[in-house]
Design an enzyme around this catalytic site. Structure first.
Site, mmCIF file in Angstrom:
data_model
loop_
_atom_site.group_PDB
_atom_site.id
_atom_site.type_symbol
_atom_site.label_atom_id
_atom_site.label_comp_id
_atom_site.label_asym_id
_atom_site.label_seq_id
_atom_site.Cartn_x
_atom_site.Cartn_y
_atom_site.Cartn_z
ATOM 1 N N CYS A 1 5.094 -0.821 -0.699
ATOM 2 C CA CYS A 1 4.102 -0.383 -1.690
ATOM 3 C C CYS A 1 4.829 0.672 -2.503
ATOM 4 O O CYS A 1 5.482 1.557 -1.928
ATOM 5 C CB CYS A 1 2.885 0.214 -0.987
ATOM 6 S SG CYS A 1 1.747 1.061 -2.128
ATOM 7 N N HIS B 1 3.902 3.144 -4.018
ATOM 8 C CA HIS B 1 3.466 4.530 -3.818
ATOM 9 C C HIS B 1 4.202 5.182 -2.630
ATOM 10 O O HIS B 1 4.296 6.400 -2.562
ATOM 11 C CB HIS B 1 1.965 4.591 -3.511
ATOM 12 C CG HIS B 1 1.075 4.442 -4.705
ATOM 13 N ND1 HIS B 1 0.921 3.254 -5.376
ATOM 14 C CD2 HIS B 1 0.274 5.342 -5.344
ATOM 15 C CE1 HIS B 1 0.045 3.427 -6.368
ATOM 16 N NE2 HIS B 1 -0.347 4.671 -6.372
ATOM 17 N N CYS C 1 4.373 -3.140 -8.535
ATOM 18 C CA CYS C 1 3.231 -3.003 -7.626
ATOM 19 C C CYS C 1 3.291 -4.192 -6.677
ATOM 20 O O CYS C 1 3.222 -5.347 -7.119
ATOM 21 C CB CYS C 1 1.944 -3.030 -8.444
ATOM 22 S SG CYS C 1 0.443 -3.090 -7.451
HETATM 23 N N1 DGL Z 1 1.407 0.650 -5.704
HETATM 24 C C1 DGL Z 1 0.696 -0.499 -5.311
HETATM 25 C C2 DGL Z 1 1.541 -1.414 -4.446
HETATM 26 O O1 DGL Z 1 2.749 -1.373 -4.508
HETATM 27 C C3 DGL Z 1 -0.664 -0.468 -4.732
HETATM 28 C C4 DGL Z 1 -1.573 0.616 -4.567
HETATM 29 C C5 DGL Z 1 -3.018 0.172 -4.623
HETATM 30 O O2 DGL Z 1 -3.507 0.099 -5.744
HETATM 31 O O3 DGL Z 1 -3.631 -0.099 -3.586
HETATM 32 O O4 DGL Z 1 1.020 -2.209 -3.713
#
Ligand code: DGL
Length: 275
Positions: A195, A197, A86
């Protein structure tokens, strides 16, 4: 052949311990996928903090606190390494995590910047991430050592679409057109998906950025770093390793979307409640 001594026994016990991986939700599964593909003998335990998602808009000290709580629960499960899958948590908590645990702690920011530095031809690189990641300056700091010019843009809203399972609708496309405008205008030839995601939105992002821009996800590069860190505690071939999943949010949603994003490795998903 020499009989196995106490040292090699200790190493093989260590090798059987899982690698701990965590994210605010489902995004870290993009990193877990790369890990499982590169290191098929490694047992893993994944924690998705979907009950406290999103991390991106939260202040850094709150995200750091969450990351340390997750680190503690994974440490209690005997992990041999911690992968902060993350960017928001890595940007806010990497030094604190490294100070607290004896096991190696691997983040996603530096591997992503390294991958972008080797992909770019013009040296003009874009990075997109959550508000917290971009504001932390972690990418800017990591890029300082390398000869690249960074154009950063926060993309609030992207992760919510992913957690809802919507990766390609017209609405995501419209949002992407708006949020990616600054990096398009900066004429970058490479874009870091800062990120975990965002690789799940790669088709939409690629459509908006155009075919000449290389999209870089830190997942593969992070997996290479994990392999290098493992050294002699790398898992050995003893049949299919176990992959454990825990979520602080809704178990059924995690299982359904997790299976879609990661694949068949998502078996039983445990429920975790923060007290
Ligand atoms: N997947 C997370 C990242 O790489 C963040 C998503 C979130 O919780 O805002 O920052």
């Amino acid at each position: 052949m020499e009989p196995a001594g106490p040292a090699s026994h200790a190493a093989s016990v260590e090798a059987r311990r899982p690698i701990g991986v965590f994210d605010s939700g489902l995004g870290g599964l993009t990193v877990l996928r790369a890990l499982i593909d590169l290191l098929p003998h490694e047992p893993t335990v994944y924690f998705g903090d979907t009950g406290r998602f999103p991390y991106g808009p939260k202040p850094a000290d709150e995200v750091c606190k969450h990351a340390l709580e997750i680190g503690d629960l994974l440490a209690d499960r005997g992990v041999k390494m911690l992968v902060v899958a993350c960017n928001s948590a890595a940007s806010a908590a990497l030094p604190a995590l490294r100070e607290r645990y004896e096991v190696p702690v691997v983040g996603v920011v530096e591997p992503g910047v390294r991958a972008a530095a080797s992909a770019t031809r013009t040296g003009r690189v874009g990075v997109i991430g959550t508000v917290g990641t971009i504001a932390s300056g972690a990418y800017q700091q990591a890029a300082r050592e390398l000869d690249i010019e960074l154009e950063c843009a926060a993309c609030p809203g992207f992760v919510e679409f992913v957690e809802a399972g919507d990766t390609e609708s017209d609405q995501v496309h419209v949002l992407a057109e708006r949020l990616l405008a600054p990096v398009r205008a900066a004429d970058v030839d490479t874009l870091i998906l800062g990120c975990t995601h965002y690789p799940l939105l790669a088709r939409t992002i690629a459509d908006v950025m155009g075919r000449d821009v290389v999209l870089v996800s830190s997942a593969d590069e992070t997996a290479f770093e994990v392999r290098a860190e493992l050294g002699d505690v790398a898992g050995v071939d003893e049949g299919a390793p176990t992959h454990e999943f825990l979520t602080s949010g809704d178990v059924a949603t995690f299982r359904r979307l997790g299976t879609r994003f990661l694949g068949p490795e998502v078996g039983t998903v445990g429920e975790w409640r923060w007290s």
